[in-house]
Write a protein that holds these residues in place. Structure first.
Motif, PDB file in Angstrom:
ATOM      1  N   GLU A 283       7.637  51.319  28.537  1.00  0.00           N
ATOM      2  CA  GLU A 283       8.857  51.219  30.016  1.00  0.00           C
ATOM      3  C   GLU A 283       9.154  50.238  30.761  1.00  0.00           C
ATOM      4  N   GLY A 284       8.092  49.197  30.586  1.00  0.00           N
ATOM      5  CA  GLY A 284       8.318  47.907  31.647  1.00  0.00           C
ATOM      6  C   GLY A 284       9.251  47.078  30.096  1.00  0.00           C
ATOM      7  N   LEU A 285       8.929  47.324  28.127  1.00  0.00           N
ATOM      8  CA  LEU A 285      10.129  46.058  27.646  1.00  0.00           C
ATOM      9  C   LEU A 285      10.489  46.642  27.859  1.00  0.00           C
ATOM     10  N   GLN A 286      11.236  48.083  28.294  1.00  0.00           N
ATOM     11  CA  GLN A 286      12.436  48.974  28.480  1.00  0.00           C
ATOM     12  C   GLN A 286      12.950  48.119  29.177  1.00  0.00           C
ATOM     13  N   LYS A 287      12.255  47.695  30.217  1.00  0.00           N
ATOM     14  CA  LYS A 287      13.167  46.986  31.629  1.00  0.00           C
ATOM     15  C   LYS A 287      13.276  45.758  31.321  1.00  0.00           C
ATOM     16  N   ASP A 288      13.040  44.529  30.806  1.00  0.00           N
ATOM     17  CA  ASP A 288      12.702  43.263  29.955  1.00  0.00           C
ATOM     18  C   ASP A 288      12.284  42.317  30.396  1.00  0.00           C
ATOM     19  N   ALA A 289      10.812  43.240  31.074  1.00  0.00           N
ATOM     20  CA  ALA A 289       9.955  42.689  31.501  1.00  0.00           C
ATOM     21  C   ALA A 289       8.918  41.607  30.594  1.00  0.00           C
ATOM     22  N   PRO A 290       8.251  41.147  30.704  1.00  0.00           N
ATOM     23  CA  PRO A 290       7.297  40.648  29.258  1.00  0.00           C
ATOM     24  C   PRO A 290       5.772  41.375  30.189  1.00  0.00           C
ATOM     25  N   ILE A 291       4.962  41.778  29.854  1.00  0.00           N
ATOM     26  CA  ILE A 291       4.017  42.333  29.936  1.00  0.00           C
ATOM     27  C   ILE A 291       2.362  41.753  29.786  1.00  0.00           C
ATOM     28  N   VAL A 292       1.468  41.310  29.967  1.00  0.00           N
ATOM     29  CA  VAL A 292       0.419  40.594  30.165  1.00  0.00           C
ATOM     30  C   VAL A 292      -0.323  41.721  29.921  1.00  0.00           C
TER      31      VAL A 292
ATOM     32  N   LEU B  26       1.130  38.782  25.992  1.00  0.00           N
ATOM     33  CA  LEU B  26       2.118  39.359  26.074  1.00  0.00           C
ATOM     34  C   LEU B  26       2.865  40.033  25.012  1.00  0.00           C
ATOM     35  N   ALA B  27       3.146  40.682  25.831  1.00  0.00           N
ATOM     36  CA  ALA B  27       4.317  41.616  25.162  1.00  0.00           C
ATOM     37  C   ALA B  27       5.259  41.212  25.449  1.00  0.00           C
ATOM     38  N   VAL B  28       6.209  41.137  24.121  1.00  0.00           N
ATOM     39  CA  VAL B  28       7.735  41.462  23.912  1.00  0.00           C
ATOM     40  C   VAL B  28       8.738  41.932  23.346  1.00  0.00           C
ATOM     41  N   GLY B  29       8.393  43.379  22.952  1.00  0.00           N
ATOM     42  CA  GLY B  29       8.821  43.515  22.083  1.00  0.00           C
ATOM     43  C   GLY B  29       7.921  44.960  21.111  1.00  0.00           C
ATOM     44  N   TYR B  30       8.720  45.891  20.789  1.00  0.00           N
ATOM     45  CA  TYR B  30       8.189  46.730  20.230  1.00  0.00           C
ATOM     46  C   TYR B  30       9.041  47.911  18.558  1.00  0.00           C
ATOM     47  N   GLU B  31       8.164  47.984  17.976  1.00  0.00           N
ATOM     48  CA  GLU B  31       9.234  48.952  17.250  1.00  0.00           C
ATOM     49  C   GLU B  31       8.962  50.452  17.003  1.00  0.00           C
ATOM     50  N   GLU B  32       9.738  51.336  16.934  1.00  0.00           N
ATOM     51  CA  GLU B  32      10.317  52.719  16.736  1.00  0.00           C
ATOM     52  C   GLU B  32      10.579  53.133  15.439  1.00  0.00           C
ATOM     53  N   VAL B  33       9.842  53.772  14.669  1.00  0.00           N
ATOM     54  CA  VAL B  33       9.882  54.567  13.622  1.00  0.00           C
ATOM     55  C   VAL B  33       9.516  56.208  13.693  1.00  0.00           C
ATOM     56  N   ASN B  34      11.891  56.611  13.654  1.00  0.00           N
ATOM     57  CA  ASN B  34      11.317  58.049  14.263  1.00  0.00           C
ATOM     58  C   ASN B  34      11.066  58.309  15.003  1.00  0.00           C
ATOM     59  N   ASP B  35      11.324  57.737  15.983  1.00  0.00           N
ATOM     60  CA  ASP B  35      11.675  58.047  17.281  1.00  0.00           C
ATOM     61  C   ASP B  35      10.656  58.062  17.747  1.00  0.00           C
ATOM     62  N   LYS B  36       9.329  57.191  17.219  1.00  0.00           N
ATOM     63  CA  LYS B  36       8.015  57.672  17.552  1.00  0.00           C
ATOM     64  C   LYS B  36       7.491  55.485  17.725  1.00  0.00           C
TER      65      LYS B  36
END
Length: 220
Positions: free
Chosen positions: A124-133, A146-156
């Motif tokens: 949810e933080g990354l969806q708001k463009d916020a980096p997360i420690v 430091l989280a900067v993004g994520y991968e989604e496969v078939n909506d998971k």
């Protein structure tokens, strides 16, 4: 179907991950050794670079920073905690120091949970463009990424992408990832994948801190 989300202010320029909030490309990645200190403060500095609240020049000349500035107040607080937390950092300490220095311009939100329940907070933080420690740990180590993004496969959600201050400076947006779609059994279920896509560790997620500039916050 595979989709990748990266904080929108990030870009790749001349083989380096950079921020494009201003008029120039500003390198983001900080490797431990670039400035004094442990992994937690490095992640905070990278988050502040992404947010546009500090410059690369500030970091490159950290020990001459004016203590009356926001960054100066943060650095002083870190110095008071054993030279930028060489003995280790806790999310609550980082959160307090940020609020005492950048509180008027930075929004923070800490989550002291661990494991699977932490994943929605990070996403949810990354969806708001916020980096997360994000803290990771196993029997042999405790570390901050430091989280900067994520991968989604078939909506998971399949992977969370990180800048790891102990890792290498790659030409990608991240130099580490954690596989969260297929955890193994046990107390350290998630595979930590390095920039070569090799699994080096199995870890547990442990606490997280959202850091976001109010000016760039995506409205809920």
């Amino acid at each position: 179907m595979k989709q990748v989300k990266i904080i929108s202010s990030l870009d790749i320029n001349e083989g380096k991950v950079t921020t494009t909030l201003g008029d120039e490309y500003i390198p983001i990645f900080l490797k431990q050794g670039d400035v004094d200190g442990a992994c937690g403060p490095y992640c905070v500095f990278m988050a502040l670079l992404i947010s546009g609240e500090i410059s690369r020049e500030d970091i490159d000349d950290l020990w001459n920073i004016k203590l009356s500035t926001r960054l100066g107040k943060l650095v002083k607080g870190m110095r008071d905690h054993d030279t930028l937390f060489r003995s280790g950092t806790h999310i609550t300490e980082l959160n307090t120091l940020l609020n005492n220095s950048f509180g008027k311009v930075i929004k923070t939100d800490k989550n002291l949970n661990s494991g699977k329940s932490l994943i929605p907070f990070i996403i949810e933080g990354l969806q708001k463009d916020a980096p997360i420690v994000v803290g990771v740990k196993n029997r042999d180590m405790s570390h901050w990424l430091l989280a900067v993004g994520y991968e989604e496969v078939n909506d998971k959600i399949s992977k969370i992408f990180f800048l790891d201050p102990s890792g290498v400076n790659t030409s990608n947006y991240w130099n580490a990832a954690i596989d969260v779609i297929d955890p193994q059994s046990g107390i350290y279920p998630y595979a930590w994948i390095d920039h070569n896509e090799d699994t080096n560790e199995f870890i547990q997620l442990e606490e997280a801190l959202l850091i976001q500039n109010y000016n760039y916050a995506i409205k809920e």
